[in-house]
Design an enzyme around this catalytic site. Sequence first.
Site, PDB file in Angstrom:
ATOM      1  N   LYS A  22       0.853  -1.205   0.000  1.00  0.00           N
ATOM      2  CA  LYS A  22       0.000   0.000   0.000  1.00  0.00           C
ATOM      3  C   LYS A  22       0.882   1.246   0.000  1.00  0.00           C
ATOM      4  CE  LYS A  22      -1.774   1.560   4.048  1.00  0.00           C
ATOM      5  NZ  LYS A  22      -1.428   2.941   4.357  1.00  0.00           N
ATOM      6  N   ASN A  23       1.887   1.252   0.863  1.00  0.00           N
ATOM      7  CA  ASN A  23       2.685   2.484   1.041  1.00  0.00           C
ATOM      8  C   ASN A  23       3.736   2.693  -0.033  1.00  0.00           C
ATOM      9  OD1 ASN A  23       1.078   3.015   3.176  1.00  0.00           O
ATOM     10  ND2 ASN A  23       2.591   2.460   4.748  1.00  0.00           N
ATOM     11  N   ARG A 108      -4.691  10.874   3.617  1.00  0.00           N
ATOM     12  CA  ARG A 108      -3.578  11.782   3.922  1.00  0.00           C
ATOM     13  C   ARG A 108      -2.500  11.739   2.848  1.00  0.00           C
ATOM     14  NH1 ARG A 108      -2.504  13.544   7.990  1.00  0.00           N
ATOM     15  NH2 ARG A 108      -0.303  13.480   7.539  1.00  0.00           N
ATOM     16  N   CYS A 132      -4.623  12.651  12.409  1.00  0.00           N
ATOM     17  CA  CYS A 132      -5.399  11.416  12.322  1.00  0.00           C
ATOM     18  C   CYS A 132      -5.312  10.757  13.698  1.00  0.00           C
ATOM     19  CB  CYS A 132      -4.875  10.498  11.222  1.00  0.00           C
ATOM     20  SG  CYS A 132      -3.364   9.675  11.671  1.00  0.00           S
ATOM     21  N   ARG A 137       0.431  14.530  12.704  1.00  0.00           N
ATOM     22  CA  ARG A 137       0.902  14.277  11.337  1.00  0.00           C
ATOM     23  C   ARG A 137       1.178  15.566  10.551  1.00  0.00           C
ATOM     24  NH1 ARG A 137      -0.891   9.061   9.893  1.00  0.00           N
ATOM     25  NH2 ARG A 137       0.707   9.067   8.291  1.00  0.00           N
ATOM     26  N   PRO A 138       2.027  16.464  11.073  1.00  0.00           N
ATOM     27  CA  PRO A 138       2.316  17.706  10.335  1.00  0.00           C
ATOM     28  C   PRO A 138       2.998  17.424   8.996  1.00  0.00           C
ATOM     29  CG  PRO A 138       3.882  17.400  12.113  1.00  0.00           C
ATOM     30  CD  PRO A 138       2.841  16.318  12.280  1.00  0.00           C
ATOM     31  N   ASP A 140       5.145  19.971   7.775  1.00  0.00           N
ATOM     32  CA  ASP A 140       6.082  21.105   7.718  1.00  0.00           C
ATOM     33  C   ASP A 140       7.357  20.781   6.960  1.00  0.00           C
ATOM     34  OD1 ASP A 140       6.406  19.354   9.998  1.00  0.00           O
ATOM     35  OD2 ASP A 140       8.019  20.666  10.645  1.00  0.00           O
ATOM     36  N   LEU A 141       7.827  19.537   7.050  1.00  0.00           N
ATOM     37  CA  LEU A 141       9.084  19.174   6.352  1.00  0.00           C
ATOM     38  C   LEU A 141       8.881  19.133   4.841  1.00  0.00           C
ATOM     39  CD1 LEU A 141      10.393  16.395   8.763  1.00  0.00           C
ATOM     40  CD2 LEU A 141      10.857  18.866   8.794  1.00  0.00           C
ATOM     41  N   ASP A 322       4.578   0.495  11.848  1.00  0.00           N
ATOM     42  CA  ASP A 322       3.355  -0.122  11.306  1.00  0.00           C
ATOM     43  C   ASP A 322       3.200  -1.580  11.718  1.00  0.00           C
ATOM     44  OD1 ASP A 322       3.416   1.678   8.123  1.00  0.00           O
ATOM     45  OD2 ASP A 322       2.939   2.281  10.170  1.00  0.00           O
ATOM     46  N   ILE A 344       7.927   6.809  16.850  1.00  0.00           N
ATOM     47  CA  ILE A 344       7.611   7.559  15.626  1.00  0.00           C
ATOM     48  C   ILE A 344       6.385   8.432  15.784  1.00  0.00           C
ATOM     49  CG2 ILE A 344       7.130   7.372  13.150  1.00  0.00           C
ATOM     50  CD1 ILE A 344       9.922   6.332  13.920  1.00  0.00           C
ATOM     51  N   ARG A 414      -8.889  -0.265   4.582  1.00  0.00           N
ATOM     52  CA  ARG A 414      -7.970   0.727   4.021  1.00  0.00           C
ATOM     53  C   ARG A 414      -6.631   0.085   3.673  1.00  0.00           C
ATOM     54  NH1 ARG A 414      -6.390   4.998   7.609  1.00  0.00           N
ATOM     55  NH2 ARG A 414      -5.096   5.323   5.795  1.00  0.00           N
TER      56      ARG A 414
HETATM   57  C1  EPZ Z   1       4.354   6.908   6.155  1.00  0.00           C
HETATM   58  O1  EPZ Z   1       3.624   7.973   6.745  1.00  0.00           O
HETATM   59  C2  EPZ Z   1       3.395   5.741   6.070  1.00  0.00           C
HETATM   60  N1  EPZ Z   1       2.275   6.092   5.211  1.00  0.00           N
HETATM   61  C3  EPZ Z   1       2.903   5.375   7.471  1.00  0.00           C
HETATM   62  O2  EPZ Z   1       2.056   4.235   7.346  1.00  0.00           O
HETATM   63  C4  EPZ Z   1       4.117   5.002   8.314  1.00  0.00           C
HETATM   64  O3  EPZ Z   1       3.689   4.702   9.633  1.00  0.00           O
HETATM   65  C5  EPZ Z   1       5.105   6.187   8.334  1.00  0.00           C
HETATM   66  O4  EPZ Z   1       5.469   6.533   6.986  1.00  0.00           O
HETATM   67  C6  EPZ Z   1       6.372   5.854   9.101  1.00  0.00           C
HETATM   68  O5  EPZ Z   1       7.013   4.770   8.519  1.00  0.00           O
HETATM   69  C7  EPZ Z   1       2.450   6.055   3.866  1.00  0.00           C
HETATM   70  O6  EPZ Z   1       3.526   5.759   3.378  1.00  0.00           O
HETATM   71  C8  EPZ Z   1       1.255   6.390   3.021  1.00  0.00           C
HETATM   72  P1  EPZ Z   1       6.591  10.147   8.242  1.00  0.00           P
HETATM   73  P2  EPZ Z   1       4.257   9.470   6.755  1.00  0.00           P
HETATM   74  O7  EPZ Z   1       6.572  11.418   7.478  1.00  0.00           O
HETATM   75  O8  EPZ Z   1       5.053   9.688   5.542  1.00  0.00           O
HETATM   76  C9  EPZ Z   1       6.760  13.446  11.629  1.00  0.00           C
HETATM   77  C10 EPZ Z   1       0.134   2.957   7.700  1.00  0.00           C
HETATM   78  O9  EPZ Z   1      -0.324   2.438   8.729  1.00  0.00           O
HETATM   79  N2  EPZ Z   1       6.691  14.434  10.531  1.00  0.00           N
HETATM   80  O10 EPZ Z   1       7.722   9.187   8.036  1.00  0.00           O
HETATM   81  O11 EPZ Z   1       3.170  10.410   7.080  1.00  0.00           O
HETATM   82  C11 EPZ Z   1       5.488  12.618  11.770  1.00  0.00           C
HETATM   83  O12 EPZ Z   1       4.531  13.300  12.559  1.00  0.00           O
HETATM   84  C12 EPZ Z   1       0.670   4.365   7.755  1.00  0.00           C
HETATM   85  O13 EPZ Z   1       0.224   2.377   6.587  1.00  0.00           O
HETATM   86  C13 EPZ Z   1       6.844  15.783  10.826  1.00  0.00           C
HETATM   87  O14 EPZ Z   1       7.031  16.172  11.977  1.00  0.00           O
HETATM   88  O15 EPZ Z   1       5.230   9.358   8.011  1.00  0.00           O
HETATM   89  C14 EPZ Z   1       5.997  11.360  12.436  1.00  0.00           C
HETATM   90  O16 EPZ Z   1       6.097  11.588  13.824  1.00  0.00           O
HETATM   91  C15 EPZ Z   1       0.499   4.996   9.119  1.00  0.00           C
HETATM   92  N3  EPZ Z   1       6.774  16.695   9.817  1.00  0.00           N
HETATM   93  C16 EPZ Z   1       7.403  11.180  11.845  1.00  0.00           C
HETATM   94  O17 EPZ Z   1       7.759  12.469  11.308  1.00  0.00           O
HETATM   95  C17 EPZ Z   1       6.570  16.302   8.516  1.00  0.00           C
HETATM   96  O18 EPZ Z   1       6.534  17.186   7.626  1.00  0.00           O
HETATM   97  C18 EPZ Z   1       7.480  10.173  10.721  1.00  0.00           C
HETATM   98  O19 EPZ Z   1       6.462  10.504   9.801  1.00  0.00           O
HETATM   99  C19 EPZ Z   1       6.416  14.937   8.230  1.00  0.00           C
HETATM  100  C20 EPZ Z   1       6.487  14.008   9.251  1.00  0.00           C
END
Ligand code: EPZ
Length: 438
Positions: A22-23, A108, A132, A137-138, A140-141, A322, A344, A414
């Site tokens: 999925k991801n 998202r 969520c 889930r910001p 900002d990056l 996950d 995370i 989902r």
């Molecule tokens: C991806 O989400 C996955 N989703 C998530 O899977 C997975 O849990 C996550 O990566 C971590 O591996 C998809 O790929 C569609 P991140 P993502 O940006 O990209 C913080 C599932 O169950 N952060 O790696 O949103 C964030 O809040 C889902 O299939 C910022 O602060 O995750 C988190 O604490 C759930 N600012 C950490 O970084 C930002 O701009 C990692 O988030 C972006 C993220």
Amino acid sequence: MDRIRIQGGTPLSGTIEVSGAKNATLPLMTASLLTPDRLTLTNVPQLEDIRTLARVLVELGVTVEAGLSDLPIFKNGQRPRPRTHRLALTAADIVSTTAPYDLVRKMRASVLVLGPLVARFGEARVSLPGGCAIGPRPVDLHLKGLKALGARIELRDGYVEASAPQGLAGAVIRLPIVSVGATENLLMAATLAHGTTVIENAAREPEVGDLARCLVAMGAEIEGIDTDRLLVRGVKRLHGATYDVVPDRIETGTYAMAAGITGGAIELVGARLGLLAQPAQLMNEAGVDLNETNEGVTARAKNGRLHAVDADTQPYPGFPTDLQAQFMALMATADGRAVVTENIFENRFMHVPELARMGADISVRGSSAIVTGVDRLIGAPVMATDLRASVSLVLAGLAAEGTTTISRVYHLDRGYDRLVEKLAACGAAIERVGDDPR
Ligand code: EPZ
């Protein structure tokens, strides 16, 4: 809303076809925006999230055709594999660069249209996805990185308005924390930027590597794939490609734990053990034997009780967040005390009170959950709260004595392709029932 009812206690035995990830599929779908040519994805899982993102892309003007791939050519000695699903995406006639709130809030990952739209069309208006169940889930990056590439970013009425009328310009971007989505958005944007981009502290998840390999197949110039430093030389244009989605390592880990928690053995066809990294090691220590075969991976519970093993979620190749909820269910009846720490996301222990309703002994201290193994779990009515928490309740129900009924199972749809069918085919007494009273 549907419920799932499980009569626990049957050791699972049989074969499960692991679906495409999925991801990986979600970012690969948004990569279609980078070219007017057709991008064909094979081994696509049949999931609600995929359908929702397809609706977002159609709203933008992308033609999305679904179908079945040709019969795969299988290596000698392998059993014939079923035809997988295919998506053909063509962004030749984009009619809008706005991803609306009512769709983004459901999906998202729609935020991943931002980078491709700005890179190819010089503008994008994407609703902020909002938080969520598992955290705020910001993004900002994502926005800081696009600014570094020369985009003008404004926030207005809950939307991100990004523009780069002269196109994007390559830059060195150092991500302060590992972010899968930010890495993917910026990687896609950089492929069409003028000049060279370096993304430092890039996410190394296999799904990011899959996206990079697909972009290269589309004509992008990317070095450092699967490492934490991606170097992208921008090109004028990308072209179409056909790309096979990587198998889903989270689905693989989930069903391997289903074998472990029920004392059974499952052959996971199409899975790749190497994608599992640390979870494979922890499962082996806990008493679930994982082995690579010609067809995929076999997961078999060793004799006797599982052993308690600690897990600390980290970016790849660490233990994936996950799989955290599923591992906690696996530890609920293990011998000893396991400390499961979530590093995370801020709020990813919502399965704890539900597992406790089934007799699990779990105490939460900040970002750690101390799981003291009990002899057995007892079936109960429980409620799904998010995708991975839902499936941890399924695992617990498969092992519990008596009947477990899980409500709000739309969360499962989902992210798990035909979960009930796949488990029932391995002997689980599991069924989907309608009209959830809650
Ligand atoms: C991806 O989400 C996955 N989703 C998530 O899977 C997975 O849990 C996550 O990566 C971590 O591996 C998809 O790929 C569609 P991140 P993502 O940006 O990209 C913080 C599932 O169950 N952060 O790696 O949103 C964030 O809040 C889902 O299939 C910022 O602060 O995750 C988190 O604490 C759930 N600012 C950490 O970084 C930002 O701009 C990692 O988030 C972006 C993220």
